[in-house]
Design an enzyme around this catalytic site. Sequence first.
Site, PDB file in Angstrom:
ATOM      1  N   VAL A   1      61.211  55.056  20.310  1.00  0.00           N
ATOM      2  CA  VAL A   1      60.914  56.132  21.248  1.00  0.00           C
ATOM      3  C   VAL A   1      62.214  56.704  21.801  1.00  0.00           C
ATOM      4  O   VAL A   1      63.120  55.963  22.158  1.00  0.00           O
ATOM      5  CB  VAL A   1      60.069  55.626  22.443  1.00  0.00           C
ATOM      6  CG1 VAL A   1      59.815  56.752  23.441  1.00  0.00           C
ATOM      7  CG2 VAL A   1      58.753  55.047  21.957  1.00  0.00           C
ATOM      8  N   CYS A   2      62.314  58.027  21.812  1.00  0.00           N
ATOM      9  CA  CYS A   2      63.424  58.631  22.540  1.00  0.00           C
ATOM     10  C   CYS A   2      62.923  59.917  23.169  1.00  0.00           C
ATOM     11  O   CYS A   2      61.761  60.278  23.015  1.00  0.00           O
ATOM     12  CB  CYS A   2      64.622  58.889  21.644  1.00  0.00           C
ATOM     13  SG  CYS A   2      64.383  60.246  20.509  1.00  0.00           S
ATOM     14  N   SER A   3      63.773  60.607  23.873  1.00  0.00           N
ATOM     15  CA  SER A   3      63.356  61.817  24.557  1.00  0.00           C
ATOM     16  C   SER A   3      63.053  62.883  23.515  1.00  0.00           C
ATOM     17  O   SER A   3      63.907  63.228  22.716  1.00  0.00           O
ATOM     18  CB  SER A   3      64.485  62.276  25.472  1.00  0.00           C
ATOM     19  OG  SER A   3      64.013  63.155  26.434  1.00  0.00           O
TER      20      SER A   3
END
Lengths: 103, 909
Positions: A7-9
């Site tokens: 998960v990342c932005s």
Amino acid sequence: MKTIMLVCSAGMSTSLLVSKMQKAAAAENYDSEIFAVGASEADSMLESKPVDVLMLGPQVRFMKDEFEKKVADKDIPVEVINMQDYGMMNGEKVLATAKTLLK
Amino acid sequence: MDNLGDRKNDIANLLKNKGTVMNATQIADELECNRANVSRYLNDLYKNGDVTKSEGRPVLYQWSSVEEKEIRQKKINDKSVKEMSFKKLIGSDDSLKVMIQQAEAAILYPPRGLHTIIFGETGTGKSLFAECMYQFALESEMVKGDAPFIRFNCADYANNPQLLFAHIFGVKKGAYTGADQDKQGLMEKADGGILFLDEIHRLPPEGQEMLFTFIDKGFYRPLGESSITKEASVQIIGATTETSENFLSTFNRRIPMAITLPPISKRTIDERYGMVMNFFEQEVGRLNQDIIVERDAMLALMLYEPEANIGQIQRDIKVVCAKAFLYFRTHDATSLYIRLKDLPLNVQKGRLEGKSKYKKIDVLMDRIAKRTNEKNTQVVTFKNNETVEKNDQKPTVYETIDKKVSETDQQNLKSLNLKMLIDSDNKGYFKDYIEQLSGEGVRKELLPDDVWAVTNEVYDLAQNKLGQKYNESARFAFGLHLVSAIERIRKNVAIVHPDLNNLRQKNPKAFRVALEMADRIEHEFDIEIPLDEIGFITMFLSTDLSEKKQQNEIKVGIIVLMHGASTASSMLQTAQELLGTTKGKAINMPLDVNVSEIYDQVRDYVLDSQEQLKKGLLLLTDMGSLTSFASMLGEETGINIRAVSMTSTLVVLESLRIAIAGRELEDIYANAQHIFESSVKEQFFHMRPRKKAVIVACFTGEGVAARLYDRIVPIVNEDEVKVIRMQYLEKDAFKKHINTLMRDYDVKAIVGTVEVSYQRVPFFSALDIFNDETLQVLQRMLSDSDLTQETITALEGSINSVNSVPDLIHTIQTMIIKIQSDLQIVLDPEIIVGIMMHLAFLVDSRLKDQPIKPFDNIQEYSAEKHLQMEIVKTALIIVEKMYNITISDDEVAYIVQIFMGNTLNKISV
């Protein structure tokens, strides 16, 4: 088979890492599904897929508590990706970390 | 003198003289004052034993006879004994069980108990625990009923080892000049009981030696005594926050029982719940008033991470109650209400955290709901149960607020705030309270109480005389300075102020106040302060030293001067629109106009606006030849002028922005060049490698700087990072000095007593350096984990939409540094790596025109974070221009979220 979710932005920067991890997994014949999502899609993904481990880009470290809370009943480990590994997009190492988390 | 007590005395006298029963309304009518206040004072009188009260409503009060008073007093005393036993401690059956068993063993060990040391972080309740041990010793009859419990904080005299020694062990007549009779020490006073030494690690070596002699052999020698030894039957209980190996090995070996109290993070959530409830109930007791707390606020208080453990939770609750009470009194509110948003920010964040304790939240919610037993499940009500006893006789902070409110007239009532009350507090009612509230931990570690008291006293004086506010951080810096100044003077080390006369002439008022301050300090510490030292004191006071207070002053002027019929005006207009300003002047140079005509035009403008340009002028031009205008204009007009060539819109934007912010000409000039260099130069030649450096500065370059230096050196690799000590006398000179250093060093941070903003170098205050968490951030910033090259290698081949990956990464790095400094935040290098990746792929995805992921609630978010959004957008212009791309608001919002979400929780004092 193990499912690893990154998960990342906005899912911007983890896709390269995913492909490197997939390569590493293929090389060692590790049966796995590895994919990346942005933070906002993570929730629905968690519901639709049997995720085994959740790894966060360092830039979204501040969401770690929130995710831990969300997945606590599923017993999914949550970890922030090491800054060296992330900076070098080191798929092998991140995969190795994921495996340790699964043990 | 005690005005506060007047009303109370009036009530007491009325009851005494009448000798009959009265209720609160009757008394209020008789004295013509507010009934609620009368009730509060009556309660006080009751708790004091001065009056008796009837059961039932309305409550009737009567002046009590002396005998009645004694009986009541005894009841109160008996009760407080019981309250102190270990059972009363929250967690006595859980987190503290083992420690209590140890403590009981230490007290019961024959014949007179074991000497004990209590370890624990600040605010874990060491003093309370020691008191409980004493109470247990009384209950178990290990000591006599009248056995003394003497407490002493070793930090109180830590700057005067001799005095400290004397205070504990006593003095023999003639031990030093002025010791004209034998003086009893605490050891003697504690004979037959317990001596509690808080912050025992502050005991100087000679004190430690004597203490160990006493522990091993049971006797000690007072100061100046050589022949006779004294004996005492005293059980020592020490307490410390210190955990260093060195300390542990000395003390653990000599003190038989060691008890470690757990930090708040190791306490169970049930215990924490008990504490929060307890603290509110205590406040209810002090207020004589119900308190209603929003459920979310309760949760936040139970989940946030208090820096100073339980003590911090108690302080935070006290502050929020005082604020709520003030609001209640000034706004005719019907109840005393505490909302989530009334809590300090770091506490509010607790509500978002959850941590691993999320499972318990449900249980807590249920418990709160059950407890309140009311329809509105979103609040918790703490009922004022009038039987709660209060022992302290001092006026509470609430009474002080009450009094202030009744003194303030109606119009000004609503503008009253807690800060003002505290600031206007010259009678010292708040002193104890504030001491509890302020960041005791760090401060006490470094500044002896007497120095801190004098610092506050002289700063209050300065505040009055100079009409200027000095915050705690400034006071702390001065306190540190004072400690080393006293040391210098006592050791007769002369220090020379290089610019004393000038300083004196420029700041006559501050200098006069500094003289007064020095007078007070001389008196307190029995020293003589030389004029040069007074010069340094002046510098702490003078306003032009601190950068923040330069609004509404004359700013540096900006002229944009470009070839073309409208190039200059359109560039300036863009910048003005982005910044929402009308400042700055554009002068267009149509190609058919003669250069000398343009020159005249510029000169006339400068001469016309001479008054506004006192602080200098920056000329932004497009060609090198125009920079010669600067020196000519300067000579002709006498104004300080700098010129920058090859200006881009970005340079105009940046220069205008920081000129409005009140920065100095040299600073703006350096900044403009920096942008130019980073966007152009790096493609052509590589800068030679420079060693990393951190600059440590104070006014003398010796005192405080030396202490900061000692904190920083151990955390850096000295082969790679140079810690440079510097004297800060005057802002411009200091900056020039750094300019020179920049050639040889890559200055990573500035640490000091006066806030300096130098280009984009992050600043750390002295207080930050003594905070372990912020010190670690500095450490990471100075460490050698520069991944730039590796990152570039990793991305080459994967990001193929740009010509040069190194250019992209370097530009992004510059942007990140800029955003950090504009948002005034410092980020952990770990986060920076993440942001770097995010931005690199963002540019890539824009170039490939990939779909944009919408940001949830973008409207709301950008309204809330308007300023941050603007700052990030402005910074992104660099890459937008470089790659001819557009970055949407959604994408900006993601970036803002990353920056703000990961902001280090800097200590705020």
